[in-house]
Design a protein around this motif. Structure first.
Motif, PDB file in Angstrom:
ATOM      1  N   PRO A 170      22.068 -19.741  37.410  1.00 35.06           N
ATOM      2  CA  PRO A 170      22.187 -19.640  38.860  1.00 35.06           C
ATOM      3  C   PRO A 170      21.784 -20.967  39.500  1.00 35.06           C
ATOM      4  CG  PRO A 170      20.800 -17.864  37.999  1.00 35.06           C
ATOM      5  CD  PRO A 170      21.150 -18.738  36.852  1.00 35.06           C
ATOM      6  N   GLY A 171      22.622 -21.470  40.385  1.00 37.26           N
ATOM      7  CA  GLY A 171      22.293 -22.711  41.077  1.00 37.26           C
ATOM      8  C   GLY A 171      22.770 -23.960  40.354  1.00 37.26           C
ATOM      9  N   LYS A 198      28.294 -24.079  39.824  1.00 35.63           N
ATOM     10  CA  LYS A 198      29.579 -23.559  39.355  1.00 35.63           C
ATOM     11  C   LYS A 198      30.577 -23.392  40.497  1.00 35.63           C
ATOM     12  CE  LYS A 198      27.738 -19.817  37.515  1.00 35.63           C
ATOM     13  NZ  LYS A 198      26.269 -19.906  37.610  1.00 35.63           N
ATOM     14  N   THR A 229      32.940 -13.671  39.669  1.00 36.07           N
ATOM     15  CA  THR A 229      32.504 -12.271  39.730  1.00 36.07           C
ATOM     16  C   THR A 229      31.464 -12.083  40.844  1.00 36.07           C
ATOM     17  OG1 THR A 229      31.134 -12.823  37.810  1.00 36.07           O
ATOM     18  CG2 THR A 229      33.066 -11.476  37.408  1.00 36.07           C
ATOM     19  N   GLY A 230      30.614 -13.083  41.042  1.00 34.53           N
ATOM     20  CA  GLY A 230      29.623 -13.000  42.127  1.00 34.53           C
ATOM     21  C   GLY A 230      30.315 -12.886  43.484  1.00 34.53           C
ATOM     22  N   PHE A 241      31.934  -9.456  43.857  1.00 35.94           N
ATOM     23  CA  PHE A 241      30.911  -8.439  44.176  1.00 35.94           C
ATOM     24  C   PHE A 241      30.472  -8.555  45.635  1.00 35.94           C
ATOM     25  CE2 PHE A 241      29.650  -8.362  39.473  1.00 35.94           C
ATOM     26  CZ  PHE A 241      30.258  -7.132  39.251  1.00 35.94           C
ATOM     27  N   ILE A 276      22.291  -6.319  42.066  1.00 33.68           N
ATOM     28  CA  ILE A 276      22.219  -7.718  42.507  1.00 33.68           C
ATOM     29  C   ILE A 276      20.974  -7.978  43.342  1.00 33.68           C
ATOM     30  CG2 ILE A 276      23.358  -9.446  43.994  1.00 33.68           C
ATOM     31  CD1 ILE A 276      26.032  -8.371  42.929  1.00 33.68           C
ATOM     32  N   HIS A 314      19.191  -8.260  38.828  1.00 32.82           N
ATOM     33  CA  HIS A 314      19.684  -7.756  37.545  1.00 32.82           C
ATOM     34  C   HIS A 314      21.184  -7.971  37.434  1.00 32.82           C
ATOM     35  CE1 HIS A 314      16.173  -4.629  37.673  1.00 32.82           C
ATOM     36  NE2 HIS A 314      15.765  -5.838  37.330  1.00 32.82           N
ATOM     37  N   VAL A 317      24.999  -6.601  36.922  1.00 41.53           N
ATOM     38  CA  VAL A 317      25.788  -5.394  37.115  1.00 41.53           C
ATOM     39  C   VAL A 317      26.223  -4.947  35.705  1.00 41.53           C
ATOM     40  CG1 VAL A 317      27.879  -4.484  38.213  1.00 41.53           C
ATOM     41  CG2 VAL A 317      26.533  -6.258  39.382  1.00 41.53           C
ATOM     42  N   GLY A 367      30.951 -17.364  36.435  1.00 43.49           N
ATOM     43  CA  GLY A 367      29.974 -16.268  36.429  1.00 43.49           C
ATOM     44  C   GLY A 367      30.366 -15.141  35.497  1.00 43.49           C
ATOM     45  N   PHE A 368      31.375 -15.371  34.705  1.00 44.20           N
ATOM     46  CA  PHE A 368      31.846 -14.385  33.722  1.00 44.20           C
ATOM     47  C   PHE A 368      32.401 -15.140  32.530  1.00 44.20           C
ATOM     48  CE2 PHE A 368      34.789 -11.600  31.605  1.00 44.20           C
ATOM     49  CZ  PHE A 368      34.234 -10.343  31.722  1.00 44.20           C
ATOM     50  N   ARG A 381      28.942 -13.145  31.225  1.00 46.50           N
ATOM     51  CA  ARG A 381      27.504 -13.367  31.359  1.00 46.50           C
ATOM     52  C   ARG A 381      26.721 -12.660  30.263  1.00 46.50           C
ATOM     53  NH1 ARG A 381      27.227 -14.640  37.102  1.00 46.50           N
ATOM     54  NH2 ARG A 381      25.130 -15.209  37.720  1.00 46.50           N
ATOM     55  N   ARG A 394      22.267 -15.242  51.392  1.00 48.97           N
ATOM     56  CA  ARG A 394      22.175 -14.354  50.226  1.00 48.97           C
ATOM     57  C   ARG A 394      20.737 -13.916  50.020  1.00 48.97           C
ATOM     58  NH1 ARG A 394      25.472 -16.888  45.227  1.00 48.97           N
ATOM     59  NH2 ARG A 394      23.995 -15.530  44.152  1.00 48.97           N
ATOM     60  N   ASP A 403      19.523 -12.513  47.545  1.00 49.92           N
ATOM     61  CA  ASP A 403      19.034 -12.773  46.178  1.00 49.92           C
ATOM     62  C   ASP A 403      18.590 -14.223  46.003  1.00 49.92           C
ATOM     63  OD1 ASP A 403      21.696 -13.678  46.251  1.00 49.92           O
ATOM     64  OD2 ASP A 403      22.145 -13.054  44.197  1.00 49.92           O
ATOM     65  N   ARG A 457      16.509 -13.731  37.986  1.00 48.71           N
ATOM     66  CA  ARG A 457      17.865 -14.189  37.631  1.00 48.71           C
ATOM     67  C   ARG A 457      17.792 -15.267  36.561  1.00 48.71           C
ATOM     68  NH1 ARG A 457      19.472 -15.811  43.311  1.00 48.71           N
ATOM     69  NH2 ARG A 457      21.405 -16.611  42.444  1.00 48.71           N
TER      70      ARG A 457
HETATM   71  P1  ADP Z   1      24.478 -17.136  40.646  1.00 51.45           P
HETATM   72  O1  ADP Z   1      25.249 -17.855  39.569  1.00 51.45           O
HETATM   73  O2  ADP Z   1      23.974 -18.015  41.722  1.00 51.45           O
HETATM   74  O3  ADP Z   1      23.425 -16.210  40.104  1.00 51.45           O
HETATM   75  P2  ADP Z   1      26.716 -15.350  41.193  1.00 51.45           P
HETATM   76  O4  ADP Z   1      27.348 -15.391  42.504  1.00 51.45           O
HETATM   77  O5  ADP Z   1      27.506 -15.820  40.014  1.00 51.45           O
HETATM   78  O6  ADP Z   1      25.418 -16.188  41.410  1.00 51.45           O
HETATM   79  O7  ADP Z   1      26.189 -13.878  40.869  1.00 51.45           O
HETATM   80  C1  ADP Z   1      25.367 -13.160  41.728  1.00 51.45           C
HETATM   81  C2  ADP Z   1      24.902 -11.857  41.087  1.00 51.45           C
HETATM   82  O8  ADP Z   1      26.050 -11.022  40.801  1.00 51.45           O
HETATM   83  C3  ADP Z   1      24.210 -12.009  39.731  1.00 51.45           C
HETATM   84  O9  ADP Z   1      22.833 -12.257  39.862  1.00 51.45           O
HETATM   85  C4  ADP Z   1      24.497 -10.634  39.095  1.00 51.45           C
HETATM   86  O10 ADP Z   1      23.626  -9.658  39.605  1.00 51.45           O
HETATM   87  C5  ADP Z   1      25.896 -10.297  39.588  1.00 51.45           C
HETATM   88  N1  ADP Z   1      26.932 -10.738  38.622  1.00 51.45           N
HETATM   89  C6  ADP Z   1      27.792 -11.782  38.794  1.00 51.45           C
HETATM   90  N2  ADP Z   1      28.584 -11.929  37.713  1.00 51.45           N
HETATM   91  C7  ADP Z   1      28.210 -10.965  36.829  1.00 51.45           C
HETATM   92  C8  ADP Z   1      28.607 -10.605  35.517  1.00 51.45           C
HETATM   93  N3  ADP Z   1      29.568 -11.281  34.871  1.00 51.45           N
HETATM   94  N4  ADP Z   1      27.995  -9.557  34.912  1.00 51.45           N
HETATM   95  C9  ADP Z   1      27.039  -8.876  35.535  1.00 51.45           C
HETATM   96  N5  ADP Z   1      26.589  -9.166  36.763  1.00 51.45           N
HETATM   97  C10 ADP Z   1      27.150 -10.196  37.420  1.00 51.45           C
END
Ligand code: ADP
Length: 191
Positions: free
Chosen positions: A11-12, A15, A33-34, A37, A55, A59, A61, A87-88, A90, A135, A137, A147
């Motif tokens: 995270p951070g 990407k 994926t983030g 969501f 999220i 945690h 998803v 983000g996928f 993960r 955000r 989170d 995270r």
């Molecule tokens: P970052 O990389 O800053 O953590 P993202 O935007 O990629 O942020 O993801 C935010 C949140 O979405 C994650 O902390 C997680 O809870 C959920 N998430 C994103 N991608 C996935 C994934 N592939 N599998 C499970 N949870 C995911």
């Protein structure tokens, strides 16, 4: 063959920023994926409400939910020249599912580009991002730490998965946005 890239990193790591560059340069479809969501959370869809419960705590998803969502998104772009998966995967379960799914379309991942940034710098970037991203989170140190821990325990092993396939490339994620983009272009064009 399609140019399918996994853009990987904690995270951070940057990407999202680097994905913007890559879509423009190579005409790829960006699947974060983030972002997906968050769009669902905003619309308060069933998926969004479920995702939020994970999220907001930092945690992941659950795999099954995430994998099904990702597949649906890929199928929306049958004419794509390739995808940036941001983000996928993960988890290793997600990585295996992605390989199997792409194989059903006679496709595969070309490279996994891993943006490497050390932990203290990540914490600082996320705290700064909280001021503009809205955000929740990003706004809480405990959630940020969660995270980072989830990344270390569940996500970092995905590197080994691609290493075994000789698709793993490490990218130094410290520097200006341009410097990092240039490293990424270099890695893509060498492969
Ligand atoms: P970052 O990389 O800053 O953590 P993202 O935007 O990629 O942020 O993801 C935010 C949140 O979405 C994650 O902390 C997680 O809870 C959920 N998430 C994103 N991608 C996935 C994934 N592939 N599998 C499970 N949870 C995911």
């Amino acid at each position: 063959m399609a140019l399918n890239i996994v853009l990987f990193g904690p995270p951070g790591a940057g990407k999202g920023t680097q994905s913007e560059r890559l879509i423009q340069k190579y005409g790829l479809i960006h699947l974060s994926t983030g972002d997906i969501f968050r769009a669902n959370m905003k619309e308060e869809t069933e998926l969004g409400i479920l995702a939020k419960s994970f999220i907001s705590k930092g945690h992941l998803v659950p795999d099954e939910v995430t994998i099904n969502m990702l597949k649906e998104e890929v199928l929306k772009h049958p004419e794509s020249k390739g995808f940036i998966f941001d983000g996928f995967p993960r988890t290793t379960v997600q990585a295996v599912a992605l390989d199997e799914f792409l194989a059903t379309m006679n496709s595969s991942i070309k490279v996994m580009l891993a943006l490497e940034v050390e932990e203290n710098e990540l914490r600082e970037r996320l705290m700064k991002r909280a001021l503009v991203s809205g955000r929740s989170d990003d706004a809480d140190e405990k959630i940020i730490q969660n995270r980072i821990n989830v990344y270390k325990n569940e996500t970092a092993p995905v590197k080994t998965f691609y290493e075994k396939q000789s698709k793993f490339i490490s990218i130094d994620g410290i520097g200006t946005i341009d410097e990092i983009s240039n490293r990424i272009y270099g890695a893509i064009e060498k492969n």
